[in-house]
Scaffold this motif. Sequence first.
Motif, mmCIF file in Angstrom:
data_model
loop_
_atom_site.group_PDB
_atom_site.id
_atom_site.type_symbol
_atom_site.label_atom_id
_atom_site.label_comp_id
_atom_site.label_asym_id
_atom_site.label_seq_id
_atom_site.Cartn_x
_atom_site.Cartn_y
_atom_site.Cartn_z
ATOM 1 N N LYS A 173 0.879 44.662 92.111
ATOM 2 C CA LYS A 173 0.145 43.441 91.863
ATOM 3 C C LYS A 173 0.101 41.490 92.925
ATOM 4 C CE LYS A 173 4.659 44.004 89.076
ATOM 5 N NZ LYS A 173 6.194 43.649 88.719
ATOM 6 N N VAL A 174 -0.119 42.145 93.810
ATOM 7 C CA VAL A 174 -0.360 41.512 94.940
ATOM 8 C C VAL A 174 -1.904 42.188 95.499
ATOM 9 C CG1 VAL A 174 1.266 40.310 95.630
ATOM 10 C CG2 VAL A 174 0.914 42.358 96.729
ATOM 11 N N GLY A 175 -2.860 42.726 94.951
ATOM 12 C CA GLY A 175 -3.858 43.864 94.983
ATOM 13 C C GLY A 175 -3.785 44.392 96.479
ATOM 14 N N VAL A 176 -2.662 45.329 96.671
ATOM 15 C CA VAL A 176 -2.526 46.309 97.486
ATOM 16 C C VAL A 176 -2.784 47.693 96.696
ATOM 17 C CG1 VAL A 176 -1.405 47.416 99.328
ATOM 18 C CG2 VAL A 176 -1.316 44.623 99.306
ATOM 19 N N ARG A 233 2.970 46.859 104.144
ATOM 20 C CA ARG A 233 1.905 46.429 103.685
ATOM 21 C C ARG A 233 1.974 45.187 102.513
ATOM 22 N NH1 ARG A 233 -2.693 50.680 102.197
ATOM 23 N NH2 ARG A 233 -3.841 48.546 101.628
ATOM 24 N N VAL A 234 2.406 45.740 101.343
ATOM 25 C CA VAL A 234 3.231 44.987 99.931
ATOM 26 C C VAL A 234 3.719 43.556 100.583
ATOM 27 C CG1 VAL A 234 4.267 44.442 97.649
ATOM 28 C CG2 VAL A 234 3.226 46.730 98.433
ATOM 29 N N LYS A 235 4.803 43.308 101.789
ATOM 30 C CA LYS A 235 5.412 42.183 101.892
ATOM 31 C C LYS A 235 4.041 42.184 102.733
ATOM 32 C CE LYS A 235 9.725 41.520 104.614
ATOM 33 N NZ LYS A 235 10.592 41.887 105.151
ATOM 34 N N ALA A 236 4.018 42.225 103.675
ATOM 35 C CA ALA A 236 1.989 40.822 103.635
ATOM 36 C C ALA A 236 1.949 40.147 102.936
ATOM 37 C CB ALA A 236 2.145 42.407 105.225
ATOM 38 N N ALA A 237 1.276 40.591 102.078
ATOM 39 C CA ALA A 237 0.378 39.933 100.795
ATOM 40 C C ALA A 237 1.209 39.334 99.995
ATOM 41 C CB ALA A 237 0.236 41.186 100.032
#
Length: 543
Positions: free
Chosen positions: A50-53, A97-101
């Motif tokens: 959903k956030v491009g990861v 990684r998802v959280k950072a995005a």
Amino acid sequence: MFCYQCEQTAKNEACVKLGVCGKQPDVAALQDLLTHALKGLSQVAVEGRKVGVSDREVNVFTCEALFTTLTNVNFDPEDIARFIQKTVEMREKLKARVKAAGGFVDFAQGPATLQPATSVAEMVRQGEAVGFDKDPEPNQDIRSLKHTAIFGLRGVAAYADHAQILGQEDEAVYAGLQEILADTVRLDLALNDWVGRVLRVGEINIRAMELLDAANTGTYGHPVPTKVPLGHRKGKAILVSGHDLKDLEELLKQTQGKGITVYTHGEMLPCHGYPGLKKYEHFYGHYGTAWQNQAKEFAAFPGAILMTTNCLQKPQESYKDNIFTSGVVGWPGVCHVDRWDFSPVIQRALELPGFSEDTNGAHVMVGFARNTVLGVADKVIEAVKGGAIRHFFLVAGCDGAKPGRNYYTRFVELVPQDCVVLTLACGKFRFFDKDLGTIGGLPRLMDVGQCNDAYSAVQIALALSKAFNVGVNELPLSLVLSWYEQKAVAILLSLLYLGIKNIRLGPSLPAFISPNVLQVLVQNFDIKPISTPEEDLKAILGS
């Protein structure tokens, strides 16, 4: 223990003390825990997209790990425990990684928060708490469809894993698999939602089989009709079983010039039709039949044995030192070789006596995949229009040890002389060596290939339907299928997604299909349990 994913499950209900396949209760619990952990990893992967990861390593691992839970693949509790630990490690890295995005990762509970125990024994207890019989879904029919989806995804994972080993992948397959696996955690989806998801598993599997077909044919060429000896040559020997073409190729490369003959077993038989594999002079013939006969057949084989994918049974002491596993396959105490270093297998083959003499046994034909059959489509069409061919039967699927599978032998024996039998997967070993003769120069019995070559069979059917300008269900074609494990479930779901009707399925129906779900399948797809060969042939042909 509670396991009901295969056709041979105890009393056609569930294995609750020991798996009919030989699976111990601790392994069953660990496989359930691994499946649970993969649901959590998939939840994070879905949020990541959903956030491009999207992480390729996670995607490939998800399929590999889910593959280990398929029937007759991995029986080693230590190995499965390592998969569980790695699943959670990957999940936490992906979360970061998802959280950072800017994505959501704050799961309050469930598989996305699982922390595996430090010991295997404690992991077993964790697994027992999240087994299929502990599913919190209150609706029996939704639970049935949810479990059908999971078992189908296990089959998809196997095919996707095979394909990526040969360089064929599709983000859409990974995404679809993870989305549905993540959805199995949800309790807010209705019955129709799960009907749609089950059919989507079939759709995803078609793409996975297409990728594997492209991988196999792109690497080794399209199969061609090939005569395969059932006898053997004098000398040292290695037997290769399972499904993996890459393992076979690497073994053939490493055994060149060493005086070792390489034979196929089980679903490796169709490999003899691939130009890129049959070019090896020491790749000779086929030994044995289907997976369930391996204890007797392997004990008599005088060389080393390599298991490349699923279909492993408990090795007998008489040959335990001669058998090796590779890839995701595992059994406690059996030597596992690193991909693709087959030196331990070769060394053992050189130590063993091999065959003491040549034999000139019978032979069988392979290589009738879609490229071959469609290459003579004009002859096929002419034979149908001229009345020489009345009907086609696809008699295919998995073999097994439970009574009732002699139905398929008898069925093929009774098929009239003006009909053609297509076959694939290991169910063919019930009749693969029968000489059914020819029609207009075409063999009446054509081996399309391995179970994944159901893709070839579908392409043949679609091409014929186009040539005759009718729907697939209007063709003079009937599907008579046997099932055993989860790749067969995935294939069945693919056929249902394509709208193919009037499938006869046996020898028994899946225990995980509830009565109401079965009624839906009967109403919408006219799926039928097999009866007797005589009755079914009369119903199909009308005489």
